[in-house]
Write an enzyme that holds these catalytic residues in place. Structure first.
Site, mmCIF file in Angstrom:
data_model
loop_
_atom_site.group_PDB
_atom_site.id
_atom_site.type_symbol
_atom_site.label_atom_id
_atom_site.label_comp_id
_atom_site.label_asym_id
_atom_site.label_seq_id
_atom_site.Cartn_x
_atom_site.Cartn_y
_atom_site.Cartn_z
ATOM 1 N N THR A 136 -80.871 14.600 -51.834
ATOM 2 C CA THR A 136 -79.537 14.215 -51.393
ATOM 3 C C THR A 136 -78.578 15.267 -51.958
ATOM 4 O O THR A 136 -79.015 16.139 -52.715
ATOM 5 C CB THR A 136 -79.189 12.792 -51.881
ATOM 6 N N THR A 137 -77.291 15.184 -51.589
ATOM 7 C CA THR A 137 -76.356 16.218 -52.043
ATOM 8 C C THR A 137 -76.300 16.247 -53.574
ATOM 9 O O THR A 137 -75.974 15.256 -54.207
ATOM 10 C CB THR A 137 -74.947 15.930 -51.484
ATOM 11 N N HIS A 141 -73.874 12.872 -42.202
ATOM 12 C CA HIS A 141 -74.070 14.242 -42.683
ATOM 13 C C HIS A 141 -74.991 14.964 -41.708
ATOM 14 O O HIS A 141 -76.166 14.639 -41.603
ATOM 15 C CB HIS A 141 -74.699 14.165 -44.082
ATOM 16 N N HIS A 188 -70.977 8.721 -54.011
ATOM 17 C CA HIS A 188 -72.327 9.164 -54.367
ATOM 18 C C HIS A 188 -72.900 8.290 -55.473
ATOM 19 O O HIS A 188 -72.336 8.190 -56.551
ATOM 20 C CB HIS A 188 -72.393 10.630 -54.785
ATOM 21 N N GLY A 189 -74.002 7.640 -55.137
ATOM 22 C CA GLY A 189 -74.723 6.822 -56.108
ATOM 23 C C GLY A 189 -74.041 5.501 -56.425
ATOM 24 O O GLY A 189 -74.460 4.799 -57.341
ATOM 25 N N ARG A 200 -82.463 16.574 -40.870
ATOM 26 C CA ARG A 200 -83.512 15.652 -41.306
ATOM 27 C C ARG A 200 -83.207 14.195 -40.960
ATOM 28 O O ARG A 200 -84.094 13.378 -40.880
ATOM 29 C CB ARG A 200 -83.790 15.805 -42.791
ATOM 30 N N HIS A 201 -81.926 13.864 -40.829
ATOM 31 C CA HIS A 201 -81.636 12.484 -40.397
ATOM 32 C C HIS A 201 -80.701 12.481 -39.180
ATOM 33 O O HIS A 201 -81.138 12.260 -38.053
ATOM 34 C CB HIS A 201 -81.162 11.578 -41.544
ATOM 35 N N ARG A 207 -76.990 17.681 -41.424
ATOM 36 C CA ARG A 207 -77.584 18.705 -42.296
ATOM 37 C C ARG A 207 -78.148 19.839 -41.472
ATOM 38 O O ARG A 207 -78.532 19.651 -40.306
ATOM 39 C CB ARG A 207 -78.699 18.086 -43.149
ATOM 40 N N ASN A 240 -71.777 5.356 -45.064
ATOM 41 C CA ASN A 240 -72.616 6.486 -44.659
ATOM 42 C C ASN A 240 -73.891 5.934 -43.996
ATOM 43 O O ASN A 240 -74.632 5.163 -44.597
ATOM 44 C CB ASN A 240 -72.952 7.310 -45.912
ATOM 45 N N GLY A 268 -73.457 4.991 -49.031
ATOM 46 C CA GLY A 268 -74.520 4.936 -48.038
ATOM 47 C C GLY A 268 -75.751 4.199 -48.499
ATOM 48 O O GLY A 268 -76.022 3.070 -48.083
ATOM 49 N N GLU A 295 -69.768 14.821 -42.644
ATOM 50 C CA GLU A 295 -70.094 15.547 -43.867
ATOM 51 C C GLU A 295 -70.892 16.779 -43.468
ATOM 52 O O GLU A 295 -71.801 16.674 -42.632
ATOM 53 C CB GLU A 295 -70.964 14.609 -44.700
ATOM 54 N N ASP A 305 -76.466 7.751 -42.666
ATOM 55 C CA ASP A 305 -77.572 8.721 -42.556
ATOM 56 C C ASP A 305 -78.945 8.061 -42.588
ATOM 57 O O ASP A 305 -79.859 8.457 -41.870
ATOM 58 C CB ASP A 305 -77.524 9.721 -43.729
ATOM 59 N N HIS A 306 -79.081 7.048 -43.474
ATOM 60 C CA HIS A 306 -80.430 6.510 -43.668
ATOM 61 C C HIS A 306 -80.871 5.564 -42.564
ATOM 62 O O HIS A 306 -82.053 5.218 -42.494
ATOM 63 C CB HIS A 306 -80.560 5.906 -45.065
ATOM 64 N N GLU A 363 -63.092 14.510 -52.505
ATOM 65 C CA GLU A 363 -63.962 13.359 -52.751
ATOM 66 C C GLU A 363 -64.633 13.617 -54.089
ATOM 67 O O GLU A 363 -65.341 14.619 -54.262
ATOM 68 C CB GLU A 363 -65.013 13.187 -51.648
ATOM 69 N N ARG A 412 -90.393 7.225 -37.323
ATOM 70 C CA ARG A 412 -91.364 6.876 -36.283
ATOM 71 C C ARG A 412 -91.090 7.578 -34.962
ATOM 72 O O ARG A 412 -91.683 7.228 -33.943
ATOM 73 C CB ARG A 412 -91.352 5.349 -36.061
HETATM 74 N N1 PXP Z 1 -70.344 11.223 -50.333
HETATM 75 C C1 PXP Z 1 -70.999 12.384 -50.140
HETATM 76 C C2 PXP Z 1 -70.182 13.632 -50.049
HETATM 77 C C3 PXP Z 1 -72.396 12.433 -50.006
HETATM 78 O O1 PXP Z 1 -73.032 13.594 -49.855
HETATM 79 C C4 PXP Z 1 -73.111 11.214 -50.029
HETATM 80 C C5 PXP Z 1 -74.594 11.226 -49.813
HETATM 81 O O2 PXP Z 1 -74.886 11.585 -48.516
HETATM 82 C C6 PXP Z 1 -72.381 10.033 -50.199
HETATM 83 C C7 PXP Z 1 -71.006 10.054 -50.380
HETATM 84 C C8 PXP Z 1 -73.058 8.697 -50.226
HETATM 85 O O3 PXP Z 1 -73.924 8.643 -51.328
HETATM 86 P P1 PXP Z 1 -74.894 7.421 -51.479
HETATM 87 O O4 PXP Z 1 -75.830 7.472 -50.310
HETATM 88 O O5 PXP Z 1 -75.569 7.687 -52.785
HETATM 89 O O6 PXP Z 1 -74.055 6.182 -51.466
#
Ligand code: PXP
Length: 255
Positions: A98-99, A42, A189-190, A48-49, A44, A6, A211, A68, A8-9, A149, A17
């Site tokens: 986050t989600t 994602h 996630h996490g 935001r990203h 959104r 992922n 991510g 996503e 996004d970040h 997922e 910036r």
């Molecule tokens: N899967 C889904 C559906 C998510 O919403 C996210 C967070 O955007 C992730 C995976 C990745 O999570 P993490 O950034 O905590 O690894």
């Protein structure tokens, strides 16, 4: 087991910036080159990203894009135009960092059935991001999702070993049930470089979506290395399962 990264970040940093770098599109290709199977981003509602142009550009360059998104009409419209390889439907709240939590498919089976038909008619696979809850798994099957997922956030947030093991038990039960009713399973996630191993020891997961930990680690080692290090942990869990199976079989032959 595959790895979806992922990105996004990378966009979060770029937007901080108002620059055009670091580029999420560049990140996507570094991650794919390092062995990632898929790129997730994602889009959104508050942008935001990731922005529309990021999704359009990545999708025009590769079909290995998992978009996503919330199940909202304006975002569905964009997804159907952009045509990613797959989409993952997630719940979305503006104020969340986050989600948070999984989708409540059970409450809205008909709505998701319609959405799934629309995506499937364009050859886009659809995944539901859900808690490891058997009722939600069953609802996802009824609604015609191709994948689920499993939200691993509760597992990742637990500190005590007994609580972690209990969460792993819930995840395992959800995977086993999904496999029995022929739903493919992703998880995410996490997850980070420490906690992934326990989940990767479970059978039946097709892909991890990760991510934050990978992008954070990439600040120190570079994105390609951060992806490869995560892949190595996944592979070492696979190897350990394989060794267990082999020694079990040898044991049975000896007996
Ligand atoms: N899967 C889904 C559906 C998510 O919403 C996210 C967070 O955007 C992730 C995976 C990745 O999570 P993490 O950034 O905590 O690894």
């Amino acid at each position: 087991m595959e790895l979806g990264v992922n990105i996004d970040h990378v966009a979060t940093l770029r937007n901080a910036r108002g620059e055009i770098f670091p580029s999420p599109v560049h990140a996507a290709f570094v991650a794919l080159e390092a062995g990632a199977f898929n790129i997730t981003c994602h889009l959104r509602e508050d942008r935001r990203h990731i922005r529309d142009e990021d999704v359009r550009l990545i999708s025009s360059l590769t079909k290995r894009l998992n978009l996503e998104m919330a199940a909202e009409n304006d975002i569905i419209k964009i997804a159907l135009e952009v045509m990613p390889g797959s989409v993952t439907l997630v719940p979305e709240r503006r104020q969340e960092l986050t989600t948070e939590g999984g989708l409540n498919v059970l409450n809205d089976i008909k709505k998701y059935e319609e959405i799934n038909k629309e995506f499937n008619s364009k050859n886009i696979k659809v995944s539901a991001f859900i808690e490891p809850d058997l009722k939600q798994v069953e609802a996802a099957k009824k609604a015609g999702f191709d994948y689920i997922e499993i939200h691993t956030g509760s597992y990742a947030n637990k500190i005590r070993q007994n609580e972690k093991s209990a969460e792993l038990g819930r995840i395992k039960a959800a995977i086993d049930f999904a496999s029995r009713i022929e739903l493919k399973v992703n998880a995410g996630h996490g997850l980070d470089y420490k906690n992934i191993y326990g989940v990767a020891l479970l059978d039946g997961i097709f892909e991890f979506n990760i991510g934050f930990s990978i992008i954070s680690h990439s600040l120190f080692v570079g994105l390609g290395t951060a992806v490869k290090e995560m892949l190595n942990i996944i592979k070492s869990a696979e190897l350990s399962k394989l060794k267990n199976t082999v020694s079990k079989n040898i044991g049975e032959i000896k007996n």
